[in-house]
Design a protein around this motif. Sequence first.
Motif, short mmCIF file in Angstrom:
data_model
loop_
_atom_site.label_atom_id
_atom_site.label_comp_id
_atom_site.label_asym_id
_atom_site.label_seq_id
_atom_site.Cartn_x
_atom_site.Cartn_y
_atom_site.Cartn_z
N THR A 67 31.90 34.24 41.26
CA THR A 67 30.59 34.50 40.67
C THR A 67 30.06 35.84 41.17
N GLN A 68 28.95 36.26 40.58
CA GLN A 68 28.32 37.55 40.84
C GLN A 68 29.18 38.69 40.28
N SER A 69 28.57 39.51 39.42
CA SER A 69 29.34 40.50 38.67
C SER A 69 30.07 41.50 39.55
N LEU A 70 29.43 41.97 40.61
CA LEU A 70 30.11 42.94 41.47
C LEU A 70 31.29 42.29 42.18
N ALA A 71 31.11 41.07 42.65
CA ALA A 71 32.21 40.36 43.31
C ALA A 71 33.36 40.14 42.32
N ILE A 72 33.03 39.81 41.09
CA ILE A 72 34.07 39.61 40.07
C ILE A 72 34.82 40.91 39.82
N CYS A 73 34.09 42.00 39.65
CA CYS A 73 34.75 43.29 39.40
C CYS A 73 35.64 43.71 40.56
N GLU A 74 35.17 43.49 41.78
CA GLU A 74 36.00 43.83 42.94
C GLU A 74 37.20 42.90 43.05
N TYR A 75 37.02 41.65 42.67
CA TYR A 75 38.15 40.71 42.66
C TYR A 75 39.21 41.19 41.67
N LEU A 76 38.77 41.57 40.47
CA LEU A 76 39.72 42.07 39.48
C LEU A 76 40.42 43.33 39.98
N GLU A 77 39.69 44.16 40.70
CA GLU A 77 40.28 45.38 41.27
C GLU A 77 41.38 45.03 42.27
N GLU A 78 41.20 43.97 43.01
CA GLU A 78 42.18 43.59 44.03
C GLU A 78 43.40 42.89 43.44
N VAL A 79 43.18 42.04 42.44
CA VAL A 79 44.31 41.29 41.88
C VAL A 79 45.02 42.06 40.77
N HIS A 80 44.33 43.05 40.20
CA HIS A 80 44.93 43.86 39.13
C HIS A 80 44.47 45.30 39.34
N PRO A 81 45.06 46.01 40.30
CA PRO A 81 44.52 47.30 40.75
C PRO A 81 44.68 48.47 39.79
N GLN A 82 45.41 48.29 38.70
CA GLN A 82 45.59 49.40 37.75
C GLN A 82 44.94 49.09 36.41
N PRO A 83 44.26 50.05 35.84
CA PRO A 83 43.86 51.32 36.42
C PRO A 83 42.76 51.12 37.46
N PRO A 84 42.71 51.94 38.48
CA PRO A 84 41.74 51.73 39.56
C PRO A 84 40.32 52.05 39.12
N LEU A 85 39.38 51.26 39.62
CA LEU A 85 37.97 51.50 39.35
C LEU A 85 37.23 51.95 40.60
N LEU A 86 37.97 52.15 41.68
CA LEU A 86 37.42 52.69 42.92
C LEU A 86 38.30 53.86 43.37
N PRO A 87 37.70 54.91 43.91
CA PRO A 87 38.50 56.03 44.41
C PRO A 87 39.41 55.61 45.56
N ALA A 88 40.36 56.45 45.86
CA ALA A 88 41.33 56.11 46.92
C ALA A 88 40.77 56.31 48.31
N ASP A 89 39.84 57.24 48.48
CA ASP A 89 39.35 57.55 49.82
C ASP A 89 38.11 56.74 50.16
N PRO A 90 37.90 56.41 51.44
CA PRO A 90 36.78 55.56 51.84
C PRO A 90 35.41 56.13 51.47
N ARG A 91 35.23 57.45 51.60
CA ARG A 91 33.93 58.02 51.27
C ARG A 91 33.63 57.92 49.78
N GLY A 92 34.66 58.17 48.99
CA GLY A 92 34.48 58.04 47.55
C GLY A 92 34.18 56.60 47.15
N ARG A 93 34.89 55.66 47.75
CA ARG A 93 34.65 54.25 47.45
C ARG A 93 33.22 53.86 47.82
N ALA A 94 32.76 54.34 48.97
CA ALA A 94 31.40 54.02 49.39
C ALA A 94 30.37 54.61 48.42
#
Length: 216
Positions: A67-94
């Motif tokens: 549940t929760q849209s951000l948690a869902i989007c991050e979950y999808l990013e982790e289980v299906h990382p391509q194409p990425p929706l977060l930058p590779a570097d920690p500062r960019g991700r933040a």
Amino acid sequence: MALRLHTYWRSSAAYRVRIALALKGLPYESVPRHLLRHGGEQRSPDYLALNPQGLVPALEHDGHVVTQSLAICEYLEEVHPQPPLLPADPRGRAAVRAMALAVACDIHPLNNLSVLQYLRGELGQGDESVTRWISHWIDRGFAALEQLIARHSDNGRYCFGDSVTLADVFLVPQVANSRRVQLDLAPYPRLAAVARHLESLPAFAAARPEAQPDAE
């Protein structure tokens, strides 16, 4: 990947998840939950058993519920990382997360259906006052996002860098909400330009409210 999305066509939170699913090319079963009919189908016992918050969206994946849209989007990013929706570097991700959270935490909750119903019901506010409330919080959030886009966008087509990120996924539904209250986007030219470009992309177009099977 068997996916079922509990959604409502006008929900901006569900809109975000639909965009993320489309960007990642993930097919899913749409399960509409009308937020107004019968007192709100999201309050039905069967749905509350699935999501005790009684909110949309909720994503079912192989018997697991997120549940929760951000948690869902991050979950999808982790289980299906391509194409990425977060930058590779920690500062960019933040930076991207901060922009997404500016919408998810600082704009949208103050304009959510339950808040607007409380303003109209318990506090007796009319449509004009409610519209002013909505516009105030969107204006305040967009003013900050306009500056962040100026800081982080490489080409004026995306919120951050030169490709789609979660910041874009969260921006477009909020812009759609702003149009419903006829908010003037002229003070935010960078934000408006980014939104226009994103809305021209197939994944964003497919996820728009009017294209959903439960659209009214």
